[in-house]
Write a protein that holds these residues in place. Structure first.
Motif, PDB file in Angstrom:
ATOM      1  N   GLY B 143      37.476  50.304  59.063  1.00  9.97           N
ATOM      2  CA  GLY B 143      37.107  50.688  57.704  1.00  9.97           C
ATOM      3  C   GLY B 143      38.284  50.952  56.794  1.00  9.97           C
ATOM      4  O   GLY B 143      38.150  51.629  55.785  1.00  9.97           O
ATOM      5  N   LEU B 144      39.446  50.409  57.155  1.00  9.19           N
ATOM      6  CA  LEU B 144      40.606  50.550  56.265  1.00  9.19           C
ATOM      7  C   LEU B 144      40.390  49.635  55.071  1.00  9.19           C
ATOM      8  O   LEU B 144      40.187  48.448  55.220  1.00  9.19           O
ATOM      9  N   GLN B 145      40.480  50.219  53.861  1.00 13.26           N
ATOM     10  CA  GLN B 145      40.207  49.406  52.682  1.00 13.26           C
ATOM     11  C   GLN B 145      41.453  48.710  52.173  1.00 13.26           C
ATOM     12  O   GLN B 145      41.879  48.918  51.051  1.00 13.26           O
ATOM     13  N   LEU B 146      42.078  47.907  53.048  1.00 15.27           N
ATOM     14  CA  LEU B 146      43.293  47.212  52.612  1.00 15.27           C
ATOM     15  C   LEU B 146      43.186  45.747  52.994  1.00 15.27           C
ATOM     16  O   LEU B 146      42.678  45.412  54.048  1.00 15.27           O
ATOM     17  N   SER B 147      43.691  44.872  52.129  1.00 15.86           N
ATOM     18  CA  SER B 147      43.712  43.460  52.480  1.00 15.86           C
ATOM     19  C   SER B 147      44.858  43.246  53.460  1.00 15.86           C
ATOM     20  O   SER B 147      45.732  44.098  53.612  1.00 15.86           O
ATOM     21  N   GLU B 148      44.845  42.081  54.099  1.00 14.04           N
ATOM     22  CA  GLU B 148      45.884  41.773  55.087  1.00 14.04           C
ATOM     23  C   GLU B 148      47.275  41.900  54.462  1.00 14.04           C
ATOM     24  O   GLU B 148      48.172  42.531  55.027  1.00 14.04           O
ATOM     25  N   GLU B 149      47.436  41.315  53.285  1.00 15.71           N
ATOM     26  CA  GLU B 149      48.732  41.324  52.603  1.00 15.71           C
ATOM     27  C   GLU B 149      49.170  42.747  52.280  1.00 15.71           C
ATOM     28  O   GLU B 149      50.316  43.129  52.497  1.00 15.71           O
ATOM     29  N   GLU B 150      48.203  43.564  51.778  1.00 17.62           N
ATOM     30  CA  GLU B 150      48.536  44.954  51.416  1.00 17.62           C
ATOM     31  C   GLU B 150      48.981  45.736  52.642  1.00 17.62           C
ATOM     32  O   GLU B 150      49.961  46.484  52.606  1.00 17.62           O
ATOM     33  N   LEU B 151      48.253  45.558  53.744  1.00 16.83           N
ATOM     34  CA  LEU B 151      48.571  46.293  54.965  1.00 16.83           C
ATOM     35  C   LEU B 151      49.962  45.916  55.464  1.00 16.83           C
ATOM     36  O   LEU B 151      50.783  46.774  55.790  1.00 16.83           O
ATOM     37  N   LEU B 152      50.230  44.600  55.499  1.00 14.39           N
ATOM     38  CA  LEU B 152      51.538  44.150  55.987  1.00 14.39           C
ATOM     39  C   LEU B 152      52.654  44.688  55.101  1.00 14.39           C
ATOM     40  O   LEU B 152      53.701  45.106  55.587  1.00 14.39           O
ATOM     41  N   ASP B 153      52.422  44.706  53.785  1.00 16.84           N
ATOM     42  CA  ASP B 153      53.432  45.215  52.863  1.00 16.84           C
ATOM     43  C   ASP B 153      53.725  46.682  53.139  1.00 16.84           C
ATOM     44  O   ASP B 153      54.887  47.094  53.232  1.00 16.84           O
ATOM     45  N   LYS B 154      52.651  47.477  53.278  1.00 15.07           N
ATOM     46  CA  LYS B 154      52.848  48.913  53.489  1.00 15.07           C
ATOM     47  C   LYS B 154      53.580  49.197  54.792  1.00 15.07           C
ATOM     48  O   LYS B 154      54.435  50.082  54.870  1.00 15.07           O
ATOM     49  N   LEU B 155      53.257  48.421  55.831  1.00 12.89           N
ATOM     50  CA  LEU B 155      53.923  48.622  57.106  1.00 12.89           C
ATOM     51  C   LEU B 155      55.390  48.216  57.019  1.00 12.89           C
ATOM     52  O   LEU B 155      56.268  48.890  57.564  1.00 12.89           O
ATOM     53  N   GLU B 156      55.650  47.117  56.296  1.00 11.56           N
ATOM     54  CA  GLU B 156      57.038  46.674  56.160  1.00 11.56           C
ATOM     55  C   GLU B 156      57.862  47.697  55.394  1.00 11.56           C
ATOM     56  O   GLU B 156      59.016  47.971  55.728  1.00 11.56           O
ATOM     57  N   ILE B 157      57.239  48.302  54.363  1.00 12.89           N
ATOM     58  CA  ILE B 157      57.935  49.326  53.594  1.00 12.89           C
ATOM     59  C   ILE B 157      58.270  50.509  54.482  1.00 12.89           C
ATOM     60  O   ILE B 157      59.403  50.978  54.525  1.00 12.89           O
ATOM     61  N   PHE B 158      57.256  51.002  55.214  1.00 14.31           N
ATOM     62  CA  PHE B 158      57.466  52.190  56.039  1.00 14.31           C
ATOM     63  C   PHE B 158      58.492  51.938  57.130  1.00 14.31           C
ATOM     64  O   PHE B 158      59.435  52.709  57.314  1.00 14.31           O
ATOM     65  N   PHE B 159      58.299  50.845  57.877  1.00  8.77           N
ATOM     66  CA  PHE B 159      59.170  50.603  59.018  1.00  8.77           C
ATOM     67  C   PHE B 159      60.488  49.938  58.620  1.00  8.77           C
ATOM     68  O   PHE B 159      61.328  49.664  59.454  1.00  8.77           O
ATOM     69  N   GLY B 160      60.662  49.709  57.321  1.00 12.15           N
ATOM     70  CA  GLY B 160      61.925  49.158  56.857  1.00 12.15           C
ATOM     71  C   GLY B 160      62.931  50.262  56.540  1.00 12.15           C
ATOM     72  O   GLY B 160      64.111  50.000  56.318  1.00 12.15           O
ATOM     73  N   LYS B 161      62.438  51.512  56.550  1.00 12.79           N
ATOM     74  CA  LYS B 161      63.309  52.625  56.157  1.00 12.79           C
ATOM     75  C   LYS B 161      63.993  53.267  57.361  1.00 12.79           C
ATOM     76  O   LYS B 161      63.346  53.662  58.317  1.00 12.79           O
TER      77      LYS B 161
END
Lengths: 303, 286
Positions: B143-161
């Motif tokens: 039930g995560l309300q995120l598209s595939e692209e949005e999810l990948l972006d958020k994960l890349e941002i978080f784990f890029g730091k």
């Protein structure tokens, strides 16, 4: 007493020879044992790494091909490759042994309830049969996508003689491959590796590659000599979305306890289905039942 | 003396017999490769629910893998057309001749007819091993309300730091229920696996996610052969004197005529001059 008699029968020379033979035999057996131990160590190491790695070697059966559509565009990189892509996934199955049955319910909750209840008594024609419900143990599988691209603009060239310096060889390759009388065409670039004697030739137009690849070799002129170099397609192979997964059965239940049932499998399946359709028996809507009363069956699990 | 030697010999022979049995057992194990039982896998593996839907088989020959979603694309040159017939015999008959004439009003078009050779993979060998540069991110709530692209972006941002223990993300892929991230520096990947648990902001929520090592696959070999599309022919070298729609109609009329070697046409597509086309094929469902 017997030992003394035996010893008296053997002369000292024979005694020495026998000792030598035994020693020789012992050394040979020790050598063999060492070799066996090495073989065992090697196999154990291989099995250990096999367990960590999934090795897949599969033949893909031929299928009939059906035309779907044509996409058109002015210029698109995709249009310079022939490609073949498909999905591969592990076929997850369970072997239904003699005396077992699989029953798939429409709803997960019903399946879970049947398992929690554990023991069930199913009315068969002659007498009631006690069956036990279990979750179905399923394996780990793997799935991935395969993408293979065959270039219509590039070719691999091998067997290039090492006679001339790098720059000159590159020029000779370009000159030979642009000759249309040999099937060549205008060359966009040459990527030559002197060490391996190979090169990748990129043509300006698609279709030249196909023409050249109709034959296995191509004439390369170097100074006054004509060599035949080997030409093969330029193929890019790629895996995507590789993932290991653990298959679990949420709606299908394993029933055991039918070993002593001597009836027609279809009749037994009907009786099981009827029993487990009843809410009073802890069941619900049943999708499918399959039992084995004699030969085992491989049951495929699907999405 | 000989008695002691006899003893040694006996015990060595017993040892050999034991070793031979063990070797045979291991060779047997090697011959029947199994996918590892679940207990042996040290990293979390996403669960995929499956059900028995009635498909069974008797006998030992069980194919271990299912191949699906076959898609074959074949580029077509400008000034060509692909004609697909209901009856493969019609296509076969047309291919006996390379040169054909297509009637238009008072003259004719001279064209060529060729078969379509499609690449198919006949054998695939894939090996897999743990990839030290890549990690698997799992634990996503339903039930995560995120598209595939949005999810990948958020994960890349978080784990890029670096402050989160991360670093430069080189690759990312959405898998079923999990995400694969590939890092430039393998130490970053290893570090993230050691930390293991993270609280990652995904939209409005802070979601607890798990990071574990990723096993990646590599193609060792993919054998290819060319298979002819039996129902279709490629018409090439069509002179550029008609517009696409006119050409389409004329070809359709021509190839339906049995007198001209044609037959029932299932599909016809024209690639105009100056353009490129891509013919898409799939496997016909058996």
């Amino acid at each position: 007493m017997d030992a003394d008699t035996d010893n008296k029968k053997h002369s000292p020379e024979k005694e020495v020879m026998k000792t030598e033979q035994n020693e020789g035999l012992i050394h040979e057996i020790m050598r063999e044992n060492l070799h066996l131990e090495q073989e065992i160590k090697k196999l154990e190491a291989e099995l250990c790494s096999d367990a960590r790695e999934f090795q897949i070697k599969e033949n893909i059966p031929e299928r009939n091909l059906k035309f779907i559509s044509v996409e058109s565009s002015e210029h698109d990189d995709r249009f310079s490759n022939s490609c073949c892509s498909f999905q591969v996934s592990s076929q997850i199955s369970y072997e239904i042994q003699k005396g077992q049955a699989l029953i798939t319910f429409e709803k997960e909750e019903v399946a879970q309830n049947v398992i929690t209840m554990g023991k069930h008594v199913v009315q068969m024609e002659k007498a009631p049969v006690k069956v036990t419900a279990h979750p179905v143990p399923l394996n780990i599988g793997v799935k991935f996508q395969v993408h293979v691209n065959i270039s219509k603009m590039k070719i691999n060239v091998t067997g290039i003689p090492d006679e001339l310096p790098e720059e000159q060889t590159r020029d000779k390759l370009e000159l030979s491959f642009c000759k249309s009388k040999n099937g060549g065409g205008e060359v966009e670039s040459v990527d030559y590796d002197k060490k391996s004697g190979s090169a990748v030739i990129t043509f300006v137009e698609a279709g030249v590659a196909d023409k050249i690849l109709k034959k296995k070799d191509y004439p390369l002129n170097m100074n006054s000599k004509c060599y035949r170099v080997t030409v093969t397609p330029f193929i890019e192979r790629r895996l995507e979305k590789y993932q290991v997964f653990s298959a679990i059965s949420k709606r299908t239940v394993l029933l055991t306890g039918l070993e002593d049932v001597w009836m027609d499998e279809e009749i037994v399946e009907d009786l099981i289905s009827i029993h487990f359709q009843r809410k009073n028996n802890g069941g619900g809507e049943v999708d499918v039942v399959k039992c084995s009363l004699d030969q085992p069956y491989i049951a495929y699990f699907e999405d | 003396m000989s008695v002691t030697l006899q003893n040694v010999l006996c015990s060595l022979q017993e040892e050999q017999s034991r070793l031979k049995t063990k070797l045979q057992e291991l060779q047997q194990q090697k011959r029947t490769p199994l996918i590892s039982p679940k207990e042996e896998i040290p990293f979390p593996v996403p669960e995929v629910p499956l059900a028995f839907q009635g498909r069974i088989q008797q006998g030992r020959q069980v194919p271990k893998f299912l191949v699906s979603n076959l898609k074959i694309c074949c580029p077509l040159p400008g000034g060509s057309a692909i004609v697909t017939f209901d009856d493969p015999k019609v296509a076969d008959q047309l291919l006996q001749q390379k040169e054909h004439k297509i009637d238009i009003e008072e003259c004719w078009l001279r064209v060529q007819i060729q078969p379509l050779e499609l690449p198919v993979v006949t054998n695939i060998q894939v090996s897999s091993q743990p990839d030290s540069h890549r990690v698997l991110v799992s634990g996503f709530p339903s039930g995560l309300q995120l598209s595939e692209e949005e999810l990948l972006d958020k994960l890349e941002i978080f784990f890029g730091k670096a402050k989160n223990g991360g670093g430069d993300v080189e690759t990312r892929e959405m898998l079923q229920g999990t995400v694969m991230l590939g890092f430039a520096d393998e130490k970053v990947a290893q570090n993230l696996c050691q930390i293991g648990q993270f609280r990652v902001p995904l939209g409005r929520q802070q979601v607890p996610l798990r990071v574990s090592p990723y096993v990646s696959g590599e193609i060792q070999q993919a054998k290819i052969k060319f298979q002819q599309a039996l129902h279709s022919v490629l018409v090439t070298n069509i002179p550029d004197i008609l517009d696409a729609q006119e050409l389409h109609d004329i070809l359709a009329i021509h190839f339906q005529k049995p007198t001209r070697g044609g037959g029932e046409v299932e599909a016809l597509s024209v690639v105009p001059s100056g353009q490129q086309g891509l013919a898409v094929f799939t496997s016909s469902s058996s």
